[in-house]
Design a protein around this motif. Structure first.
Motif, PDB file in Angstrom:
ATOM      1  N   LEU A  11     -76.067  41.699 144.952  1.00 59.99           N
ATOM      2  CA  LEU A  11     -75.440  41.019 143.818  1.00 59.99           C
ATOM      3  C   LEU A  11     -76.365  40.992 142.612  1.00 59.99           C
ATOM      4  CD1 LEU A  11     -73.872  37.956 145.697  1.00 59.99           C
ATOM      5  CD2 LEU A  11     -72.868  40.217 145.269  1.00 59.99           C
ATOM      6  N   HIS A  12     -75.787  41.244 141.438  1.00 59.82           N
ATOM      7  CA  HIS A  12     -76.554  41.262 140.197  1.00 59.82           C
ATOM      8  C   HIS A  12     -75.846  40.388 139.156  1.00 59.82           C
ATOM      9  CE1 HIS A  12     -78.944  44.791 141.603  1.00 59.82           C
ATOM     10  NE2 HIS A  12     -77.800  45.112 142.200  1.00 59.82           N
ATOM     11  N   PRO A  13     -76.041  39.077 139.184  1.00 56.28           N
ATOM     12  CA  PRO A  13     -75.412  38.219 138.172  1.00 56.28           C
ATOM     13  C   PRO A  13     -76.064  38.412 136.808  1.00 56.28           C
ATOM     14  CG  PRO A  13     -76.897  36.940 139.550  1.00 56.28           C
ATOM     15  CD  PRO A  13     -76.839  38.317 140.150  1.00 56.28           C
ATOM     16  N   GLY A  14     -75.371  37.975 135.767  1.00 55.92           N
ATOM     17  CA  GLY A  14     -75.942  38.001 134.425  1.00 55.92           C
ATOM     18  C   GLY A  14     -76.060  39.379 133.817  1.00 55.92           C
ATOM     19  N   HIS A  15     -75.251  40.332 134.267  1.00 53.64           N
ATOM     20  CA  HIS A  15     -75.282  41.700 133.736  1.00 53.64           C
ATOM     21  C   HIS A  15     -73.952  42.005 133.035  1.00 53.64           C
ATOM     22  CE1 HIS A  15     -78.720  42.117 136.401  1.00 53.64           C
ATOM     23  NE2 HIS A  15     -78.936  43.364 135.974  1.00 53.64           N
ATOM     24  N   ARG A  16     -74.012  42.181 131.728  1.00 48.58           N
ATOM     25  CA  ARG A  16     -72.833  42.562 130.958  1.00 48.58           C
ATOM     26  C   ARG A  16     -73.031  43.988 130.455  1.00 48.58           C
ATOM     27  NH1 ARG A  16     -68.664  39.862 128.891  1.00 48.58           N
ATOM     28  NH2 ARG A  16     -69.638  37.839 129.348  1.00 48.58           N
ATOM     29  N   ALA A  17     -72.143  44.878 130.859  1.00 55.96           N
ATOM     30  CA  ALA A  17     -72.309  46.298 130.589  1.00 55.96           C
ATOM     31  C   ALA A  17     -72.026  46.645 129.135  1.00 55.96           C
ATOM     32  CB  ALA A  17     -71.402  47.116 131.498  1.00 55.96           C
ATOM     33  N   VAL A  18     -72.699  47.675 128.653  1.00 58.82           N
ATOM     34  CA  VAL A  18     -72.370  48.296 127.374  1.00 58.82           C
ATOM     35  C   VAL A  18     -71.223  49.268 127.640  1.00 58.82           C
ATOM     36  CG1 VAL A  18     -73.187  49.776 125.512  1.00 58.82           C
ATOM     37  CG2 VAL A  18     -74.733  48.074 126.522  1.00 58.82           C
ATOM     38  N   ARG A  28     -71.807  33.444 138.288  1.00 62.13           N
ATOM     39  CA  ARG A  28     -71.042  33.706 139.499  1.00 62.13           C
ATOM     40  C   ARG A  28     -69.873  34.625 139.168  1.00 62.13           C
ATOM     41  NH1 ARG A  28     -66.227  30.732 140.440  1.00 62.13           N
ATOM     42  NH2 ARG A  28     -65.755  29.116 138.893  1.00 62.13           N
ATOM     43  N   ALA A  29     -69.403  35.329 140.163  1.00 61.87           N
ATOM     44  CA  ALA A  29     -68.171  36.096 140.009  1.00 61.87           C
ATOM     45  C   ALA A  29     -66.979  35.174 140.271  1.00 61.87           C
ATOM     46  CB  ALA A  29     -68.178  37.269 140.981  1.00 61.87           C
ATOM     47  N   LEU A  30     -65.773  35.716 140.153  1.00 64.00           N
ATOM     48  CA  LEU A  30     -64.531  34.958 140.343  1.00 64.00           C
ATOM     49  C   LEU A  30     -64.482  33.705 139.463  1.00 64.00           C
ATOM     50  CD1 LEU A  30     -64.169  35.145 144.246  1.00 64.00           C
ATOM     51  CD2 LEU A  30     -63.257  36.720 142.524  1.00 64.00           C
ATOM     52  N   PRO A  31     -64.724  33.829 138.166  1.00 62.99           N
ATOM     53  CA  PRO A  31     -64.763  32.639 137.300  1.00 62.99           C
ATOM     54  C   PRO A  31     -63.413  31.937 137.163  1.00 62.99           C
ATOM     55  CG  PRO A  31     -64.825  34.645 135.980  1.00 62.99           C
ATOM     56  CD  PRO A  31     -65.001  35.068 137.412  1.00 62.99           C
ATOM     57  N   GLN A  32     -62.300  32.638 137.464  1.00 54.28           N
ATOM     58  CA  GLN A  32     -60.986  31.999 137.362  1.00 54.28           C
ATOM     59  C   GLN A  32     -60.532  31.370 138.669  1.00 54.28           C
ATOM     60  OE1 GLN A  32     -58.749  35.360 135.869  1.00 54.28           O
ATOM     61  NE2 GLN A  32     -59.117  34.782 133.739  1.00 54.28           N
ATOM     62  N   HIS A  33     -61.377  31.458 139.699  1.00 57.15           N
ATOM     63  CA  HIS A  33     -61.128  30.789 140.966  1.00 57.15           C
ATOM     64  C   HIS A  33     -61.962  29.507 141.041  1.00 57.15           C
ATOM     65  CE1 HIS A  33     -59.695  34.834 141.947  1.00 57.15           C
ATOM     66  NE2 HIS A  33     -59.168  34.369 143.059  1.00 57.15           N
ATOM     67  N   HIS A  34     -61.624  28.660 141.993  1.00 51.19           N
ATOM     68  CA  HIS A  34     -62.414  27.453 142.220  1.00 51.19           C
ATOM     69  C   HIS A  34     -63.824  27.847 142.671  1.00 51.19           C
ATOM     70  CE1 HIS A  34     -63.654  23.593 143.907  1.00 51.19           C
ATOM     71  NE2 HIS A  34     -62.651  23.038 143.259  1.00 51.19           N
ATOM     72  N   PRO A  35     -64.854  27.089 142.269  1.00 45.41           N
ATOM     73  CA  PRO A  35     -66.224  27.422 142.698  1.00 45.41           C
ATOM     74  C   PRO A  35     -66.377  27.536 144.213  1.00 45.41           C
ATOM     75  CG  PRO A  35     -66.296  25.793 140.941  1.00 45.41           C
ATOM     76  CD  PRO A  35     -64.851  25.974 141.295  1.00 45.41           C
ATOM     77  N   ARG A  36     -65.595  26.775 144.974  1.00 50.26           N
ATOM     78  CA  ARG A  36     -65.687  26.887 146.435  1.00 50.26           C
ATOM     79  C   ARG A  36     -65.321  28.291 146.913  1.00 50.26           C
ATOM     80  NH1 ARG A  36     -62.470  22.153 146.760  1.00 50.26           N
ATOM     81  NH2 ARG A  36     -63.697  20.257 147.062  1.00 50.26           N
ATOM     82  N   THR A  37     -64.366  28.906 146.237  1.00 52.95           N
ATOM     83  CA  THR A  37     -63.959  30.257 146.619  1.00 52.95           C
ATOM     84  C   THR A  37     -65.131  31.218 146.488  1.00 52.95           C
ATOM     85  OG1 THR A  37     -61.689  29.817 145.889  1.00 52.95           O
ATOM     86  CG2 THR A  37     -62.324  32.125 146.160  1.00 52.95           C
ATOM     87  N   TRP A  38     -65.825  31.164 145.350  1.00 49.27           N
ATOM     88  CA  TRP A  38     -66.964  32.058 145.156  1.00 49.27           C
ATOM     89  C   TRP A  38     -68.064  31.778 146.181  1.00 49.27           C
ATOM     90  CZ3 TRP A  38     -68.900  36.356 144.289  1.00 49.27           C
ATOM     91  CH2 TRP A  38     -70.257  36.542 144.006  1.00 49.27           C
ATOM     92  N   LYS A  39     -68.289  30.532 146.507  1.00 49.69           N
ATOM     93  CA  LYS A  39     -69.333  30.195 147.479  1.00 49.69           C
ATOM     94  C   LYS A  39     -69.052  30.871 148.813  1.00 49.69           C
ATOM     95  CE  LYS A  39     -71.679  26.241 149.614  1.00 49.69           C
ATOM     96  NZ  LYS A  39     -71.721  24.756 149.701  1.00 49.69           N
TER      97      LYS A  39
END
Length: 377
Positions: A199-206, A175-186
């Motif tokens: 949305l493209h989760p699980g993508h870490r750029a080079v 999920r995005a917004l990892p420093q926010h509460h999970p409800r916020t991201w929802k």
């Protein structure tokens, strides 16, 4: 008896408010590399609706009534001698060294193309804002890389401003917004999808080590997580690769990452008359003094120390909170630390929140145009 002299180094969001609070009690000098407040907030609105963004986030210092007694200096900070209590800057090509009774360090961080310590004129700031907006406007496919609030807000605001564009948001976690509460991201996730963001989760750029995300790029992005290469006409890098603007400070007051070490009073442990606030301060893991109104606390602590009183402690929050997407056509959604949202209708943000709560209440009065010579306050 003369009022104590306080230098506020950096007049961004935190420094500006700190200077306004201190101006009631001290002789304040504010040093800024910009000719006014050029906020680092609301990147998405800045790119999508620059004229609207500028009304609230890019203002001449002469518009703030609270700065009427503050001497603002347009200069680049170069050095400080904390033992001698002096700060040095370059103003109009000349090196100037000035003494202080207290110093507030609020020079912030460099974070992409929208937050830079470079000395700029009004025309140069305007050109930057216009060119970044035009770059996105010309692009049929926009990619936003990053999972924090700046990335999420940027993707949402671009999609809402230009529904015909393909807007993709790539972030490294589930999920995005990892420093926010999970409800916020929802809640925000639903709004992103409704706006048409893919949305493209699980993508870490080079990302090359020497690339500081200081421009909008185009072309291809490869992924450490081994997905197929992605391409876009405009790639906005909001991956949180921040660099503290602390090169003008002695290394012994900085942590290993260059942030200013502070105690629970936001005070430099070895220098009781020197404080740091905002993103440059290593106040807590989230560096939350930039977002939790610590400006008022620091101003009070400066005057407490100068008057021989005990300062007050800063209590950081454990999660990010506040608005994520900024003001939208249906109003402003503000998230509490527990992730629950409160909606402020658009009419209220325009007629109550901005003019009364923000401009009058928080900033102490903001003029529509800068104060000119001889103009009554």
């Amino acid at each position: 008896m003369n009022a104590p002299k306080v230098i506020v180094a950096g007049l961004g969001d935190s420094g500006l408010l700190t200077a306004i609070h201190l101006a009631k009690h001290a002789d304040v000098v504010g040093v800024s590399s910009k000719p006014g407040l050029v906020s680092g907030q609301e990147l998405g609105s800045r790119l999508g609706r620059p004229e609207e963004w500028s009304r609230n986030y890019w203002l001449d210092f002469g518009q703030y009534r609270g700065l009427d007694t503050v001497r603002t200096v347009h200069a680049s900070l170069t050095a400080t001698d904390l033992d001698a209590k002096t700060v040095t800057w370059v103003e109009d090509g000349e090196s100037v060294t000035e003494a202080f009774d207290a110093l507030v360090i609020s020079t912030g961080v460099t974070n992409g193309f929208w937050r830079s310590p470079a000395l700029q004129s009004t025309d140069e700031v305007a050109a930057d804002i216009a060119s970044h907006h035009d770059r996105v406007a010309r692009s049929a496919r926009v990619m936003v890389v990053g999972g924090g609030a700046a990335a999420v807000s940027t993707a949402a605001n671009i999609a809402l401003r230009w529904p015909e564009k393909r807007v993709d948001l790539y972030f490294p976690g589930d999920r995005a917004l990892p420093q926010h509460h999970p409800r916020t991201w929802k809640t925000v996730r639903r709004r992103l999808l409704d706006a048409g963001v893919t949305l493209h989760p699980g993508h870490r750029a080079v990302v090359p080590h020497d690339f500081h995300c200081d421009r909008i790029t185009s072309g291809a992005v490869r992924w450490q997580t081994e997905q197929a290469t992605s391409t876009a006409d405009a790639i906005i890098w909001a991956i949180g690769r921040v660099r503290p603007n602390s090169g003008w400070l002695p290394s012994e007051v900085l942590d290993v990452d260059g942030f200013v070490r502070v105690n629970r009073y936001l005070q430099l442990p070895e220098h009781p008359a020197v404080f740091a606030v905002g993103d440059v301060a290593a106040s807590d893991p989230l560096r939350g003094s930039a977002r939790n109104r610590a400006d008022k606390l620091v101003a009070r602590n400066v005057m407490s120390v100068l008057n021989g009183r005990r300062p007050h402690s800063y209590h950081p929050r454990r999660r990010r909170w506040g608005s994520v997407l900024g003001v939208q056509p249906d109003g402003l959604q503000v998230f509490a630390p527990n992730g629950r949202a409160t909606r402020i209708p658009r009419w209220s943000t325009d007629r109550v929140l901005q003019p009364l709560v923000v401009r009058r209440g928080i900033y102490g009065g903001v003029r529509d145009t800068p104060r000119s010579s001889g103009q009554p306050s």
